[in-house]
Design a protein around this motif. Structure first.
Motif, PDB file in Angstrom:
ATOM      1  N   PRO A   1       0.833  -1.210   0.000  1.00 10.01           N
ATOM      2  CA  PRO A   1       0.000   0.000   0.000  1.00 10.01           C
ATOM      3  C   PRO A   1       0.868   1.260   0.000  1.00 10.01           C
ATOM      4  CG  PRO A   1      -0.791  -1.582   1.623  1.00 10.01           C
ATOM      5  CD  PRO A   1       0.528  -2.105   1.118  1.00 10.01           C
ATOM      6  N   LEU A   2       0.362   2.296  -0.615  1.00  6.63           N
ATOM      7  CA  LEU A   2       1.092   3.555  -0.665  1.00  6.63           C
ATOM      8  C   LEU A   2       1.111   4.212   0.713  1.00  6.63           C
ATOM      9  CD1 LEU A   2      -0.162   5.137  -4.000  1.00  6.63           C
ATOM     10  CD2 LEU A   2       1.727   3.543  -3.618  1.00  6.63           C
ATOM     11  N   ALA A   3       2.231   4.831   1.032  1.00  9.55           N
ATOM     12  CA  ALA A   3       2.374   5.539   2.300  1.00  9.55           C
ATOM     13  C   ALA A   3       1.908   6.985   2.155  1.00  9.55           C
ATOM     14  CB  ALA A   3       3.828   5.513   2.765  1.00  9.55           C
ATOM     15  N   MET A   4       1.555   7.597   3.274  1.00 10.65           N
ATOM     16  CA  MET A   4       1.108   8.984   3.263  1.00 10.65           C
ATOM     17  C   MET A   4       2.211   9.937   2.797  1.00 10.65           C
ATOM     18  SD  MET A   4      -1.640  10.744   3.770  1.00 10.65           S
ATOM     19  CE  MET A   4      -2.756  10.049   5.007  1.00 10.65           C
ATOM     20  N   THR A   5       3.466   9.507   2.899  1.00 10.52           N
ATOM     21  CA  THR A   5       4.564  10.380   2.469  1.00 10.52           C
ATOM     22  C   THR A   5       4.462  10.754   0.995  1.00 10.52           C
ATOM     23  OG1 THR A   5       5.882   8.363   2.221  1.00 10.52           O
ATOM     24  CG2 THR A   5       6.206   9.668   4.232  1.00 10.52           C
ATOM     25  N   ARG A   6       3.743   9.960   0.193  1.00 13.43           N
ATOM     26  CA  ARG A   6       3.537  10.308  -1.220  1.00 13.43           C
ATOM     27  C   ARG A   6       2.848  11.664  -1.375  1.00 13.43           C
ATOM     28  NH1 ARG A   6       4.191   6.319  -5.705  1.00 13.43           N
ATOM     29  NH2 ARG A   6       5.068   4.502  -4.637  1.00 13.43           N
ATOM     30  N   PHE A   7       2.015  12.021  -0.400  1.00 15.50           N
ATOM     31  CA  PHE A   7       1.141  13.187  -0.539  1.00 15.50           C
ATOM     32  C   PHE A   7       1.664  14.418   0.191  1.00 15.50           C
ATOM     33  CE2 PHE A   7      -1.331   9.355  -1.191  1.00 15.50           C
ATOM     34  CZ  PHE A   7      -1.983   9.640  -2.383  1.00 15.50           C
ATOM     35  N   ARG A   8       2.737  14.276   0.967  1.00 19.50           N
ATOM     36  CA  ARG A   8       3.447  15.394   1.591  1.00 19.50           C
ATOM     37  C   ARG A   8       2.526  16.335   2.381  1.00 19.50           C
ATOM     38  NH1 ARG A   8       8.634  15.677  -0.267  1.00 19.50           N
ATOM     39  NH2 ARG A   8       8.819  17.927  -0.018  1.00 19.50           N
ATOM     40  N   PRO A   9       1.704  15.781   3.279  1.00 16.79           N
ATOM     41  CA  PRO A   9       0.850  16.659   4.086  1.00 16.79           C
ATOM     42  C   PRO A   9       1.628  17.305   5.228  1.00 16.79           C
ATOM     43  CG  PRO A   9       0.575  14.414   4.815  1.00 16.79           C
ATOM     44  CD  PRO A   9       1.513  14.361   3.631  1.00 16.79           C
ATOM     45  N   ASN A  10       1.095  18.393   5.749  1.00 16.47           N
ATOM     46  CA  ASN A  10       1.579  18.948   7.016  1.00 16.47           C
ATOM     47  C   ASN A  10       0.873  18.330   8.207  1.00 16.47           C
ATOM     48  OD1 ASN A  10       1.623  21.794   5.105  1.00 16.47           O
ATOM     49  ND2 ASN A  10       3.491  21.161   6.155  1.00 16.47           N
ATOM     50  N   LEU A  11      -0.420  18.047   8.052  1.00 15.62           N
ATOM     51  CA  LEU A  11      -1.237  17.518   9.138  1.00 15.62           C
ATOM     52  C   LEU A  11      -2.012  16.312   8.616  1.00 15.62           C
ATOM     53  CD1 LEU A  11      -2.751  20.909  10.387  1.00 15.62           C
ATOM     54  CD2 LEU A  11      -0.684  19.782  11.236  1.00 15.62           C
ATOM     55  N   VAL A  12      -2.098  15.270   9.462  1.00 17.95           N
ATOM     56  CA  VAL A  12      -2.862  14.072   9.109  1.00 17.95           C
ATOM     57  C   VAL A  12      -3.867  13.818  10.226  1.00 17.95           C
ATOM     58  CG1 VAL A  12      -2.773  11.628   8.519  1.00 17.95           C
ATOM     59  CG2 VAL A  12      -0.847  13.128   7.914  1.00 17.95           C
ATOM     60  N   VAL A  13      -5.120  13.600   9.837  1.00 16.49           N
ATOM     61  CA  VAL A  13      -6.213  13.418  10.793  1.00 16.49           C
ATOM     62  C   VAL A  13      -6.611  11.950  10.862  1.00 16.49           C
ATOM     63  CG1 VAL A  13      -8.653  13.962  11.231  1.00 16.49           C
ATOM     64  CG2 VAL A  13      -7.075  15.751  10.511  1.00 16.49           C
ATOM     65  N   ASP A  14      -6.920  11.494  12.068  1.00 16.47           N
ATOM     66  CA  ASP A  14      -7.461  10.153  12.305  1.00 16.47           C
ATOM     67  C   ASP A  14      -8.905  10.264  12.769  1.00 16.47           C
ATOM     68  OD1 ASP A  14      -6.054   7.845  11.761  1.00 16.47           O
ATOM     69  OD2 ASP A  14      -4.893   7.893  13.614  1.00 16.47           O
ATOM     70  N   GLY A  15      -9.711   9.248  12.445  1.00 14.91           N
ATOM     71  CA  GLY A  15     -11.050   9.142  13.005  1.00 14.91           C
ATOM     72  C   GLY A  15     -12.169   9.621  12.108  1.00 14.91           C
ATOM     73  N   ALA A  16     -11.850  10.223  10.973  1.00 16.91           N
ATOM     74  CA  ALA A  16     -12.894  10.704  10.061  1.00 16.91           C
ATOM     75  C   ALA A  16     -13.331   9.586   9.127  1.00 16.91           C
ATOM     76  CB  ALA A  16     -12.374  11.883   9.246  1.00 16.91           C
ATOM     77  N   ALA A  17     -14.490   9.742   8.538  1.00 12.67           N
ATOM     78  CA  ALA A  17     -14.908   8.835   7.480  1.00 12.67           C
ATOM     79  C   ALA A  17     -14.093   9.135   6.226  1.00 12.67           C
ATOM     80  CB  ALA A  17     -16.395   9.023   7.185  1.00 12.67           C
ATOM     81  N   PRO A  18     -13.877   8.142   5.351  1.00 20.39           N
ATOM     82  CA  PRO A  18     -13.143   8.410   4.116  1.00 20.39           C
ATOM     83  C   PRO A  18     -13.767   9.551   3.330  1.00 20.39           C
ATOM     84  CG  PRO A  18     -13.435   6.042   4.420  1.00 20.39           C
ATOM     85  CD  PRO A  18     -14.257   6.719   5.478  1.00 20.39           C
ATOM     86  N   TRP A  19     -12.921  10.471   2.907  1.00 25.43           N
ATOM     87  CA  TRP A  19     -13.274  11.612   2.068  1.00 25.43           C
ATOM     88  C   TRP A  19     -14.159  12.636   2.774  1.00 25.43           C
ATOM     89  CZ3 TRP A  19      -9.653  10.347  -0.905  1.00 25.43           C
ATOM     90  CH2 TRP A  19      -9.513   9.047  -1.406  1.00 25.43           C
TER      91      TRP A  19
END
Length: 281
Positions: free
Chosen positions: A175-193
């Motif tokens: 699976p692709l890692a989040m590093t592909r998308f270069r975010p500053n902040l990553v949130v947990d607990g939300a529904a997809p999209w």
């Protein structure tokens, strides 16, 4: 549903390797220490990993007085913050901005690292670059990020995207890692999209406007660990996340309050939502 801040990341030099941290101070133009440095060609045009993927193998380590640059096959180089050096015109997309040039040894090191003549510039005064007025207030500013102070993504959306990739013709590989998308902040607990419909957030004590979804480019197809190109995630996003002529993942934020620290584990509160099933473009 409880939302939390799962990760905080900064990218000291635009298009070079980032690093995850436990906390960071929110400044008007982004996280402190994020994208204040820029690699350019001799004419001042930004050089990015879109055309030079090996930049993702360059690791900038922040120091109190500058950076330590590392890259495979090269000796480490310490670069001082170039206060007092000459100003030069640099260009990020359509924006021309005055920035301070680093010392000559940094230019030589980067020329070897990227394989073409290069210079290193520092945005000593981030107040020089406004955010695009169609999405921002007149006083909003951005560093050397593509267009907005901060980018936020969701772990649930990445998991959903990886499921779509696994069900498609390019299922081979991890699976692709989040590093592909270069975010500053990553949130947990939300529904997809779910972030597609957010308009305002509070993370810990820091409020943000959600001003636009993030359209994704070929840079996401480069493995940040090896600098090799593939087809994903754009091939799958073209089938499932295409709206208009672009594909979308994550949302762009503008801080509403500077000087606040965001920390991994902070609660995330959605303060505003909008109707509609497509990302805000």
């Amino acid at each position: 549903m409880t939302l939390t801040l799962a990760a905080v990341a900064r990218y000291p030099v635009k298009s070079c390797r980032g690093h995850y941290v436990g906390s960071a101070v929110v400044e008007p133009w982004g996280l402190a220490g994020d994208r204040r440095w820029l690699v350019t060609d001799p004419d001042g045009l930004a050089v990015t990993a879109r055309t030079t993927p090996r930049m993702l193998l360059i690791e900038p380590v922040p120091l109190p007085d500058g950076l330590l640059l590392r890259a495979p096959g090269l000796p480490d180089l310490r670069v001082r913050t170039p206060y007092g050096n000459p100003l030069a015109d640099v260009q990020v997309w359509a924006d021309r901005v005055k920035a301070t040039l680093a010392d000559e040894d940094a230019h030589g090191w980067l020329t070897t690292a990227v394989g073409a003549p290069a210079r290193l510039a520092y945005l000593d005064d981030p107040r020089r670059r406004p955010v695009a007025p169609e999405y921002a207030d007149a006083e909003d500013r951005v560093s050397f990020a593509d267009g907005f102070p901060m980018l936020m993504t969701s772990n649930a959306s990445l998991a959903a995207l990886n499921e779509l990739i696994a069900a498609g013709p390019n299922a081979a590989g991890a699976p692709l890692a989040m590093t592909r998308f270069r975010p500053n902040l990553v949130v947990d607990g939300a529904a997809p999209w779910a972030e597609d419909g957010w308009t305002a957030l509070r993370i810990g004590e820091a409020p943000f406007r959600v001003v636009k979804a993030c359209s994704r480019c070929v840079m996401t197809t480069v493995d940040p660990e090896t600098a090799t190109k593939g087809r994903e995630p754009l091939a799958t996003m073209a089938r499932h996340r295409r709206f208009g002529s672009k594909t979308w993942f994550g949302v762009n934020l503008i801080p509403e309050r500077a000087g606040v620290t965001v920390r991994v584990g902070d609660p995330v509160e959605v303060l505003g939502t909008r109707d509609g099933s497509e990302p805000l473009r």
